[in-house]
Design an enzyme around this catalytic site. Sequence first.
Site, mmCIF file in Angstrom:
data_model
loop_
_atom_site.group_PDB
_atom_site.id
_atom_site.type_symbol
_atom_site.label_atom_id
_atom_site.label_comp_id
_atom_site.label_asym_id
_atom_site.label_seq_id
_atom_site.Cartn_x
_atom_site.Cartn_y
_atom_site.Cartn_z
ATOM 1 N N TYR A 1 0.821 -1.210 0.000
ATOM 2 C CA TYR A 1 0.000 0.000 0.000
ATOM 3 C C TYR A 1 0.863 1.271 0.000
ATOM 4 O O TYR A 1 0.639 2.181 -0.812
ATOM 5 C CB TYR A 1 -0.958 -0.027 1.187
ATOM 6 C CG TYR A 1 -1.957 1.108 1.184
ATOM 7 C CD1 TYR A 1 -2.897 1.240 0.170
ATOM 8 C CD2 TYR A 1 -1.951 2.067 2.196
ATOM 9 C CE1 TYR A 1 -3.802 2.275 0.164
ATOM 10 C CE2 TYR A 1 -2.854 3.112 2.200
ATOM 11 C CZ TYR A 1 -3.784 3.205 1.176
ATOM 12 O OH TYR A 1 -4.679 4.249 1.161
ATOM 13 N N GLU B 1 1.954 6.523 -7.068
ATOM 14 C CA GLU B 1 0.957 7.534 -7.453
ATOM 15 C C GLU B 1 1.537 8.942 -7.290
ATOM 16 O O GLU B 1 1.301 9.828 -8.130
ATOM 17 C CB GLU B 1 -0.298 7.377 -6.594
ATOM 18 C CG GLU B 1 -1.067 6.079 -6.820
ATOM 19 C CD GLU B 1 -2.177 5.881 -5.806
ATOM 20 O OE1 GLU B 1 -2.595 6.882 -5.184
ATOM 21 O OE2 GLU B 1 -2.612 4.731 -5.618
#
Length: 363
Positions: A287, A294
């Site tokens: 994660y 991103e």
Amino acid sequence: MQTLTPHVYWAQRHGDIYLRVELSDAKNLDICVQDNTLQFKAQGHGAKGDNDYEFSLDFLEPVKPEVSHRSTQRLVNVTVRKQEQRWWDRLTLQERKPLFLAPDFDRWLDESDAEMELQAKVVREEEKINKVSIESRIRKDPYLGLKKGYLFMYNLVQFLGFSWIFVNMTVRLFILGQDSFYDTFHTIADMMYFCQMMAVAEVINPLVGLVKTGVFPAMIQVVGRNVILFVIFGSLEEMQNKAVVFFVFYLWSTIEIFRYPFYMLACIDTDWKLLTWLRYSIWMPLYPLGVLAEAIAVIQSLPIFDETRLYSIPLPTVLGSSFSFSFTLKIYLVLMFLGLFINFRHLFRQRRRRMRSRKRKMN
């Protein structure tokens, strides 16, 4: 045939007397309590072979006349209920115990141990009553099967979609090597568009009460991914050929191929230990890596938005020429890491609750 006395073993609890009569293939059983005396008669195979066996016991304190017994091929179990629930110092009225009588050490407990067993039994009974009471107050949902069916199919479709993405990207990586980095968007984007549009349901489901997860953490993840997919990658052709697209898509799909089958099995009340461990463990490294990928994509897009003025808002001359969309992305970049902290804390709490629940079941 000669009448003989069998071997008898005894143990007690606060409310019961347990007798184990060593008599195989017993028949013609005659067991009764009269005037606080137990009378036992039967035919069977005992210490002296096949014979008639009988004995009597004068109990120390009053017992109930009802006697229960259960005969097996090897022995006869007899249970006698005490009139009062209390611990006896001995079994018989006579201080000297009969020669045929001995303690049953397989069932023997001291008074303190018996009290603990009794307390545990009371607690179990109370828990059972409370559970039945709670279940009787809770109204059964007539649409529960339909809801579970919908959630199962949703998670199945998402699992198949992300599995296709993961397998496709893995195969292309082995065949093309690093060259597969630069055309990931053109080969994978359509399926990723589909999966991420479907993911909007993960915000709607807790809103309407279909699942008991938090709305805010789900909304952070769905909105964050859709900004990257539709705004950063989808609207900028310059970003579609960058290697960062590969890493973002690959990390997303790796997380989801474990998350969605876990929820699928939960819909049918099934727990696969390995999958549960992966679901609550693999996100811890993946994660943050996904958020980092991103963030790199956002940083790489900033000069492109400044140059193209895409999504910039015109302003009056006094205030300047326009409000650059890149400034919004810089704010979003800060919020992205704040969302990482919120989601990370939420997922860690879920993992801790799951582990505690599993420990309780094991105990």
